[in-house]
Scaffold this active site. Structure first.
Site, PDB file in Angstrom:
ATOM      1  N   GLY A  23      16.355   4.454  59.256  1.00 39.05           N
ATOM      2  CA  GLY A  23      16.880   4.586  57.900  1.00 39.05           C
ATOM      3  C   GLY A  23      17.351   5.990  57.602  1.00 39.05           C
ATOM      4  N   VAL A  92      18.166  -1.517  64.122  1.00 45.04           N
ATOM      5  CA  VAL A  92      16.912  -1.798  64.820  1.00 45.04           C
ATOM      6  C   VAL A  92      16.520  -3.237  64.501  1.00 45.04           C
ATOM      7  CG1 VAL A  92      14.467  -1.224  65.027  1.00 45.04           C
ATOM      8  CG2 VAL A  92      16.164   0.607  64.817  1.00 45.04           C
ATOM      9  N   GLU A 183      23.779   0.757  33.337  1.00 46.70           N
ATOM     10  CA  GLU A 183      24.843   1.728  33.613  1.00 46.70           C
ATOM     11  C   GLU A 183      26.159   1.029  33.937  1.00 46.70           C
ATOM     12  OE1 GLU A 183      21.805   5.280  35.076  1.00 46.70           O
ATOM     13  OE2 GLU A 183      22.938   4.132  36.574  1.00 46.70           O
TER      14      GLU A 183
END
Length: 447
Positions: A23, A92, A183
């Site tokens: 990550g 992965v 938002e």
């Protein structure tokens, strides 16, 4: 053409401890940046070759920013100054704790320490129909798909002769009243007021409906009731139709059906209703709870001393956070940096120190001069001051000087002109069974 069997991970052998990070988000990059190459070999795996600042995805979706303004190539972030750092844009597929290896499509790699920092993915709660037809907002391709969909809808609405179809194109449903949904709704409302009437002078945008659907009894559930109340007021002032304690049961690409039977005809349903941990195959079931890896105060995954999880994928319960830390950038940043220090303590023969989260507060922006902030010591801000705080905080955490410069210049330009970027349909968005998208493609064909 290269085939998979012709590729390999090509990571050099080493006598140093090898730390594999899965990550390239906030947790992963902050861990890697703090691990000295003279002591560790660091190998990072990430499906994209960039780190993205996901809190600003909605601005990409509404043409306020271009994608490269909120992303930075991972190789650029870890240049020659980072000795023995290796990046591979490879997924992965499996963790093999018994052999201390990870598996990919082009081979396995041994680790001494494994850090899972995979973050989250959209959670559709098992509703495959909504997953198929809605627009999530988790990655840059999602934002670009939504941008194309919105602009295509406005173009088609401007040309259709059927009032019902035009209304369907102008109805936008946003599911989820958290920061992303709020938002997104605010940004669309500002487009409706300041941008779209100038782009389409013959169309009545007072008929454009923006729905915000939330299953709980208030918007911004993670924030304080005071901030939720202010946000609700701001949204109503901007003409957002808010539906609380309401769930979307189904969506077939044309009609959103709410629990209770109400139906909204819409071509665009934005899914911001929840996330699930992006777990990796191979770990025992008892290490996972509600889609997150159970970790102790050292971020070690339950039952392992050499496997760690940080950020949104980690569930660390404490007295202050009995359900785990909030799913924002700060826990990931702090856990990444803290774990790097613990790895260095280990090399010196010292014991790990437990992680303590410093809560810097929460922010959400609704529109121009409208924002809310929950800060430490029970400080609540709203309006212009919170809006300025939101701007500076998000600018500070953007990666790369160029990105900061591009974003602040865009924001300053928009502040004085109300303009929203370049509203280009770079590539039309079309699903296989998307009749609207297919019709839009036909308009542009010459054959």
């Amino acid at each position: 053409m290269l085939r998979l069997e012709e590729l390999s991970l090509n990571v050099p052998e080493t006598t140093k401890p090898r730390v594999i990070i899965i990550g390239g988000g906030f947790g992963g990059i902050n861990l890697a940046r703090k691990l000295p190459g003279k002591d560790f070999q660091v190998v990072m795996f990430n499906k994209q070759n960039y780190h993205g600042f996901w809190p600003l995805l909605y601005q990409v979706a509404t043409a306020g920013l271009e994608p490269d303004a909120i992303a930075e190539p991972l190789r650029k972030m870890f240049d020659e100054d980072y000795e023995d750092f290796h990046f591979r844009p490879v997924r992965v597929s499996r963790i093999n704790p018994e052999s201390k290896t990870i598996s990919t499509a082009i081979g396995d790699l041994r680790y001494d320490y494994l850090v899972i920092a995979t973050g989250t993915k959209s959670n559709f709660f098992g509703n495959e129909q909504i997953k198929k037809y809605s627009f999530p907002l988790k990655q840059i391709p999602d934002a670009l798909n939504l941008r194309s969909q919105l602009l295509q809808s406005f173009e088609l609405a401007n040309m259709t002769k059927d009032p019902e179809k035009r209304q369907s194109l102008l109805n936008i449903v946003i599911v989820g009243g958290g920061p992303t949904g709020v938002e997104m709704a605010g940004s669309l409302a500002e487009m409706r007021k300041h941008i779209l009437p100038g782009d389409y002078p013959g169309m009545d945008f007072s008929k454009m409906n923006i729905y915000l659907v939330e299953g709980l009894d208030r918007v911004l559930p993670p924030m304080s009731p005071e901030s939720s109340q202010k946000t609700h007021k701001y949204l109503e002032e901007m003409g957002i139709i808010i539906k609380l304690k309401t769930l979307v049961e189904s969506y077939d690409g044309e009609v959103a059906t709410l629990k209770g039977g109400e139906q909204i005809r819409t071509q665009t349903l934005v899914w911001a209703a929840g996330v699930a941990g992006a777990t990796v195959e191979g770990m025992p079931a008892e290490t996972v709870e509600r889609g997150k890896y159970i970790v102790n105060r050292f971020n070690q995954v339950k039952g392992y001393t050499d496997i760690f999880a940080i950020g949104d994928i980690a569930k660390m319960t404490t007295d202050l956070f009995p359900n785990g830390h909030p799913g924002v950038a700060q826990p990931a940043i702090q856990q990444g940096r803290h774990l790097a220090k613990n790895f260095q303590r280990l090399l010196r023969g010292e014991t790990y120190e437990p992680f303590e989260y410093f809560d810097k507060g929460s922010l959400a922006i609704i529109g121009r001069n409208r924002a809310v902030a929950d800060l430490p010591k029970n400080i609540k801000l709203g309006g212009f001051i919170a809006w300025v705080a939101w701007l500076f905080v998000h600018l500070y955490y953007l990666i790369g000087f160029r990105n900061k410069l591009v974003v602040i210049s865009n924001w300053v330009y928009r502040f004085f002109t109300y303009e929203h970027g370049t509203r280009l349909i770079i590539r039309a968005f079309v699903r296989k069974d998307d009749k609207q998208g297919q019709e839009f493609i036909k308009l542009q064909r010459m054959d």
